[in-house]
Design a protein around this motif. Sequence first.
Motif, mmCIF file in Angstrom:
data_model
loop_
_atom_site.group_PDB
_atom_site.id
_atom_site.type_symbol
_atom_site.label_atom_id
_atom_site.label_comp_id
_atom_site.label_asym_id
_atom_site.label_seq_id
_atom_site.Cartn_x
_atom_site.Cartn_y
_atom_site.Cartn_z
ATOM 1 N N ARG A 31 4.586 2.325 -6.910
ATOM 2 C CA ARG A 31 3.627 1.229 -7.087
ATOM 3 C C ARG A 31 3.282 0.605 -5.735
ATOM 4 O O ARG A 31 4.151 0.425 -4.883
ATOM 5 C CB ARG A 31 4.204 0.154 -8.010
ATOM 6 C CG ARG A 31 4.410 0.616 -9.437
ATOM 7 C CD ARG A 31 4.987 -0.526 -10.281
ATOM 8 N NE ARG A 31 4.073 -1.643 -10.374
ATOM 9 C CZ ARG A 31 3.154 -1.793 -11.321
ATOM 10 N NH1 ARG A 31 3.023 -0.848 -12.243
ATOM 11 N NH2 ARG A 31 2.378 -2.852 -11.344
ATOM 12 N N LYS A 32 2.019 0.241 -5.585
ATOM 13 C CA LYS A 32 1.578 -0.414 -4.355
ATOM 14 C C LYS A 32 1.563 -1.934 -4.493
ATOM 15 O O LYS A 32 1.677 -2.650 -3.497
ATOM 16 C CB LYS A 32 0.184 0.077 -3.971
ATOM 17 C CG LYS A 32 0.147 1.557 -3.609
ATOM 18 C CD LYS A 32 -1.248 1.972 -3.183
ATOM 19 C CE LYS A 32 -1.291 3.447 -2.794
ATOM 20 N NZ LYS A 32 -2.643 3.878 -2.383
ATOM 21 N N VAL A 33 1.396 -2.397 -5.716
ATOM 22 C CA VAL A 33 1.341 -3.841 -5.966
ATOM 23 C C VAL A 33 2.260 -4.167 -7.137
ATOM 24 O O VAL A 33 2.235 -3.484 -8.159
ATOM 25 C CB VAL A 33 -0.094 -4.316 -6.295
ATOM 26 C CG1 VAL A 33 -0.101 -5.813 -6.606
ATOM 27 C CG2 VAL A 33 -1.027 -4.009 -5.144
ATOM 28 N N GLY A 34 3.063 -5.199 -6.968
ATOM 29 C CA GLY A 34 3.863 -5.707 -8.079
ATOM 30 C C GLY A 34 5.037 -4.802 -8.435
ATOM 31 O O GLY A 34 5.301 -3.777 -7.809
ATOM 32 N N THR A 35 5.732 -5.210 -9.459
ATOM 33 C CA THR A 35 6.918 -4.504 -9.945
ATOM 34 C C THR A 35 6.739 -4.222 -11.426
ATOM 35 O O THR A 35 6.233 -5.065 -12.176
ATOM 36 C CB THR A 35 8.182 -5.353 -9.747
ATOM 37 O OG1 THR A 35 8.316 -5.668 -8.363
ATOM 38 C CG2 THR A 35 9.424 -4.614 -10.207
ATOM 39 N N CYS A 36 7.155 -3.043 -11.858
ATOM 40 C CA CYS A 36 7.144 -2.690 -13.289
ATOM 41 C C CYS A 36 8.547 -2.251 -13.677
ATOM 42 O O CYS A 36 9.075 -1.276 -13.134
ATOM 43 C CB CYS A 36 6.140 -1.584 -13.581
ATOM 44 S SG CYS A 36 6.105 -1.113 -15.338
ATOM 45 N N ILE A 37 9.167 -2.991 -14.579
ATOM 46 C CA ILE A 37 10.503 -2.673 -15.062
ATOM 47 C C ILE A 37 10.369 -2.022 -16.429
ATOM 48 O O ILE A 37 9.713 -2.557 -17.337
ATOM 49 C CB ILE A 37 11.369 -3.933 -15.143
ATOM 50 C CG1 ILE A 37 11.539 -4.517 -13.733
ATOM 51 C CG2 ILE A 37 12.710 -3.638 -15.776
ATOM 52 C CD1 ILE A 37 12.305 -5.807 -13.694
#
Length: 592
Positions: free
Chosen positions: A579-585
């Motif tokens: 990912r380039k932006v933000g976080t995904c859990i």
Amino acid sequence: MDGLNEARLFHREQRSKYLRGTRLHWAHWCVVFLSIILTVSAWYISDQQVLQRSQEKFTRESSQVIELVKERMGLYENALWGGVAFIDANGGDVSYDDWFSYASSLRIEQVFPGINGIGVIYNIDPSRLDSFLEQQRVARPDFALHPQHTQPEYWPITYIEPEGPNKRAVGLDVAFEANRYSAINKARDSGKAQITAPIALVQDASSTPGFLFYTPFYRNGTKPASLSERHREIVGVTYAPFTMYKLMEGILDRRKRQLLVKISDQSEQLFDDIVNAREEEINQDPDPLFRRQEEVAMYGRAWTFDIESDLSFRESVANSQPAFILTGGLIIDSLLFGFFVYLARGNRRALSYAEELTVALDSLKEQSVRLEKSNADLEQFTYVASHDLKAPLNSIKQIVGWLEEDCQDVLPEESKKHLELLTTRCTRMMKLLTDLLEYARIDRREYSDEPIILKDLTRDILFLLGVEDRFICEVPEDPILIPRSVFDVVLRNLISNAIKHHHDDHGKIVIRSEIGENGRFFYVEDDGPGIPDDLHSKALEMFQTLKPRDQVEGSGMGLALVKKLIEYHGGYLSLETGRKVGTCIVIFWPHV
């Protein structure tokens, strides 16, 4: 010869008796120690009695403060319900002149000190807005709603009396602001009186903390049984605006209290005697005798009362009896000890006189020399022991003096910073211990599935975190079956992490849910700075933070706790890479 031997034996016996008399007997020490114990016991009992009476007085007066606030709020509630009854008696609608007559009859300033006014807020559907404005402008041509907002309904302040000091509030649409709007929705949904979280009244130029008090009324004058009917049948609310310091002035006279009161709603301060009282009325005690903190349910909110005693309270409960008992007892003990020492010295002089009588006998002279040496050693020992006992007492006295001097001066800024740093780190340690305890208890609990709606759960979490007006959370509304208490901990930690580590004070969080072959997948995304791929493993470890510890308030346990909770239920947690932006859990929760 026999006479000489008898004389020597006689002198030897006399010397032995006098020798025993030069030392304090164990019985003397027992008397002294028992006397000291009795003195200290009498002082302790007296001091505890004084302390208990002071504690009872503080408890009684602090309880009276809380009860006065609750009682006065009940009085205001009755006035608002009286307004509801007046509207119902007029068929559910009143004119400007009707409300003016009703409010004037209440004699608000005399009967309800501390209240800013009493008014009516109507619930207006957008389709009825034009006719509503036309109706109101018959009596008040300049009546208008303000400010603009994006809510699907309108809640304008239609009437407020006295209107003069509250003119800026006329036409204010309370749906524009989260705290006002949330409380009015709670009042509508529950049919009960509700107050808002702390706000600044538009009519208050100094923007001091205040709140609004709502009581709902419905068509036909009765509260509908179901929630959907209340939404449909709501007409409006009677309301009263309050500035907190004016309210407290009307309830509690600072000049008649010996307590300092601070009231807060969650982390927001509503009232503080030290801030709001006049300077001549502040009588703060730097080291209060008593403190009390109590949380009180107050019409849909939880108010925390922090109460402490002031200097006038300390003066009113001051009692010198324990000090007199201790001082007098120690003086008596000292006199008793001095009397025993005096007797011992008298016996020592008598022994010296006996030794002079036996000077003619060589053997008695030798014994006399040894006895004198023994007496000298005993005196030296007495001096050393006395000196060594006095030294700690002098040190203690000096320390007490230093403490007294330090308490009179203001701490230097550097010391304040050290104390602040110590407090911060203690708080972090408490948070760490709490998280560790929660982490350790995971394997010892049993959980059961129950239906929940993610949107409701996340809304509650954002509300508790106090960021519902700064962070948008997109969540599906489909019900799911999952252990509620566990999933609440999971979502709360993930949402809290997304907010704490966000690079801005507002943002967006998206939660998605997909059904897989053996369970359900959840995706929690944010638009924050994100976590580099090479730090994903570190982020899931215990006690790890990606910022210096003094720049983040967490304990570094959040993701580790969530990971263990999920794994305990047979699932897993991972972070999406690339990912380039933000976080995904990504969370996988298996079917039971």
